[in-house]
Design a protein around this motif. Structure first.
Motif, mmCIF file in Angstrom:
data_model
loop_
_atom_site.group_PDB
_atom_site.id
_atom_site.type_symbol
_atom_site.label_atom_id
_atom_site.label_comp_id
_atom_site.label_asym_id
_atom_site.label_seq_id
_atom_site.Cartn_x
_atom_site.Cartn_y
_atom_site.Cartn_z
ATOM 1 N N GLY A 28 0.818 -1.206 0.000
ATOM 2 C CA GLY A 28 0.000 0.000 0.000
ATOM 3 C C GLY A 28 0.853 1.257 0.000
ATOM 4 N N ASP A 29 0.181 2.381 -0.181
ATOM 5 C CA ASP A 29 0.859 3.686 -0.163
ATOM 6 C C ASP A 29 2.043 3.719 -1.104
ATOM 7 N N CYS A 30 1.785 3.323 -2.355
ATOM 8 C CA CYS A 30 2.841 3.300 -3.361
ATOM 9 C C CYS A 30 3.372 4.694 -3.671
ATOM 10 N N GLU A 31 2.628 5.719 -3.287
ATOM 11 C CA GLU A 31 3.101 7.090 -3.519
ATOM 12 C C GLU A 31 4.371 7.387 -2.734
ATOM 13 N N SER A 32 4.655 6.554 -1.717
ATOM 14 C CA SER A 32 5.868 6.741 -0.921
ATOM 15 C C SER A 32 7.072 6.009 -1.516
ATOM 16 N N LEU A 33 6.844 5.194 -2.551
ATOM 17 C CA LEU A 33 7.913 4.401 -3.136
ATOM 18 C C LEU A 33 8.589 5.166 -4.278
ATOM 19 N N THR A 34 9.815 4.775 -4.571
ATOM 20 C CA THR A 34 10.572 5.393 -5.657
ATOM 21 C C THR A 34 10.793 4.376 -6.772
ATOM 22 N N LYS A 35 11.538 4.785 -7.783
ATOM 23 C CA LYS A 35 11.853 3.887 -8.891
ATOM 24 C C LYS A 35 12.581 2.633 -8.434
ATOM 25 N N ASP A 36 13.237 2.704 -7.286
ATOM 26 C CA ASP A 36 13.988 1.554 -6.766
ATOM 27 C C ASP A 36 13.085 0.364 -6.466
ATOM 28 N N PHE A 37 11.782 0.610 -6.312
ATOM 29 C CA PHE A 37 10.845 -0.471 -6.019
ATOM 30 C C PHE A 37 10.821 -1.513 -7.133
ATOM 31 N N ALA A 38 11.067 -1.100 -8.347
ATOM 32 C CA ALA A 38 11.016 -2.025 -9.489
ATOM 33 C C ALA A 38 12.125 -3.072 -9.429
ATOM 34 N N VAL A 39 13.224 -2.769 -8.744
ATOM 35 C CA VAL A 39 14.372 -3.683 -8.703
ATOM 36 C C VAL A 39 14.053 -4.975 -7.958
ATOM 37 N N PRO A 40 13.573 -4.929 -6.690
ATOM 38 C CA PRO A 40 13.221 -6.185 -6.019
ATOM 39 C C PRO A 40 12.012 -6.870 -6.649
ATOM 40 N N LEU A 41 11.083 -6.069 -7.173
ATOM 41 C CA LEU A 41 9.887 -6.650 -7.792
ATOM 42 C C LEU A 41 10.257 -7.574 -8.950
ATOM 43 N N LYS A 42 11.303 -7.251 -9.651
ATOM 44 C CA LYS A 42 11.744 -8.022 -10.806
ATOM 45 C C LYS A 42 12.161 -9.432 -10.428
ATOM 46 N N ARG A 43 12.551 -9.621 -9.165
ATOM 47 C CA ARG A 43 13.012 -10.933 -8.712
ATOM 48 C C ARG A 43 11.875 -11.926 -8.496
ATOM 49 N N PHE A 44 10.643 -11.436 -8.368
ATOM 50 C CA PHE A 44 9.525 -12.309 -7.997
ATOM 51 C C PHE A 44 9.001 -13.071 -9.217
ATOM 52 N N VAL A 45 9.809 -13.975 -9.727
ATOM 53 C CA VAL A 45 9.509 -14.656 -10.996
ATOM 54 C C VAL A 45 8.339 -15.628 -10.888
ATOM 55 N N ASN A 46 7.961 -16.012 -9.663
ATOM 56 C CA ASN A 46 6.838 -16.930 -9.468
ATOM 57 C C ASN A 46 5.572 -16.206 -9.015
ATOM 58 N N LEU A 47 5.613 -14.884 -9.059
ATOM 59 C CA LEU A 47 4.471 -14.090 -8.606
ATOM 60 C C LEU A 47 3.263 -14.302 -9.512
ATOM 61 N N LYS A 48 2.107 -14.580 -8.876
ATOM 62 C CA LYS A 48 0.871 -14.785 -9.622
ATOM 63 C C LYS A 48 -0.107 -13.620 -9.456
ATOM 64 N N THR A 49 -0.054 -12.976 -8.294
ATOM 65 C CA THR A 49 -0.958 -11.856 -8.006
ATOM 66 C C THR A 49 -0.165 -10.689 -7.439
ATOM 67 N N LEU A 50 -0.394 -9.504 -8.003
ATOM 68 C CA LEU A 50 0.233 -8.268 -7.515
ATOM 69 C C LEU A 50 -0.851 -7.242 -7.264
#
Length: 301
Positions: A82-104
């Motif tokens: 939640g509160d993605c307005e507090s996140l920066t572009k750096d959030f995309a880096v760990p997200l990329k690792r979730f190769v088995n993610l089914k729901t976001l």
């Protein structure tokens, strides 16, 4: 001595330094009533069985949030933040690792979040197993529209626009985006806030009574009642380009023509536009948008 009354808007401080010791944890959901300030967060590297992680209601993230997210097991299948307005572009880096993610699920994607939207959507399109996307209180900007319409790997979509301003424009651009996704989506929920419906009702009533100039040319000839309606810009506005020499007068000519569409007619439009998908319109107060989930409204996900 009188006891000081607690302010209901005070943040709840949370220290998760010892979280890493819960090695058998499979499901972690953190949510507060008034908002959480996360003061410390341990590494997730020992939580190898974690399948579901929900981090919502966080008004303040610690500086090491991205470093910690980067230690989450790549076996995670459901991730909600939640509160993605507090996140920066750096959030995309760990997200990329979730190769088995089914729901976001991403909540409160407004204001500064638009600067990282392109990076996040690029990652979303690269997650091959991701087929359920939930976007709650999202500012439907030009960038979001252009990125979302390319997410043809998503099968189920929940979207609740923030409706911060220009709701007629938001609705038009969202419809155009859904047209692009109509051949690949199998499930869709579009959330409308009670506040949007109420403001539209007031506009219609005042327009009919000639009491208020709202800045739009409304088409009302086909509506049966002045309640349960939404505004939709008749013609899609093109994204302003850098160094565009178009004069404001020419740019705005005919661009404020607005159609009023009833919610039942909107439902019929979606059914016609997406005949092979299960579609649903949900009406919810803004305060309740974060309690709307796809799985609670549509089966067979």
């Amino acid at each position: 001595m009188m006891k000081k009354k607690k302010n209901p808007n005070d943040l709840m401080y949370l220290n998760l330094n010892y979280l890493g010791q819960m090695t058998n944890l499979t499901d972690l959901r953190l949510k507060g009533l008034t908002g959480i300030k996360l003061t410390a967060l341990s590494s997730f590297e020992n939580l190898i069985h974690l399948k579901r992680l929900s981090l919502t209601s966080f008004k303040v993230f610690p500086k090491e949030i991205y470093k910690r997210l980067n230690t989450i097991t790549d076996n995670i299948e459901f991730f909600e933040i939640g509160d993605c307005e507090s996140l920066t572009k750096d959030f995309a880096v760990p997200l990329k690792r979730f190769v088995n993610l089914k729901t976001l699920r991403l909540e409160n994607c407004c204001n500064e979040w638009d600067q990282s939207a392109q990076d996040v959507f690029t990652v979303i399109r690269g997650l091959e197993k991701l087929n359920v996307l939930e976007l709650v209180n999202i500012e439907f900007s030009y960038c979001v529209e252009e990125e979302l319409e390319k997410c043809d790997g998503i099968k189920a979509l929940l979207i609740i626009p923030a409706y911060m301003s220009q709701s007629a424009t938001t609705n038009r651009h969202l419809i155009e985006c859904l047209k692009k996704l109509s051949k690949t989506l199998t499930h869709l929920i579009w959330g409308l806030t009670h506040e949007l419906l109420r403001v539209t009702d007031i506009f219609i009533t005042q327009h009919l009574e000639n009491q208020h100039a709202i800045g739009y040319d409304l088409e009302l000839s086909h509506i049966n009642k002045t309640t349960d309606n939404i505004p939709i810009l008749r013609k899609r506005r093109h994204r302003p380009q850098p160094y565009d020499q178009t004069t404001p007068e020419k740019e705005n000519t005919g661009s404020n023509n607005v159609d009023i569409l009833s919610v039942p007619d909107l439902e019929k439009m979606l059914e016609t536009m997406m005949p092979n998908a299960k579609t649903k319109i949900v009406k919810v107060p803004f305060s309740g948008t974060t309690r709307v989930y796809l799985s609670e409204h549509l089966n067979n996900l």
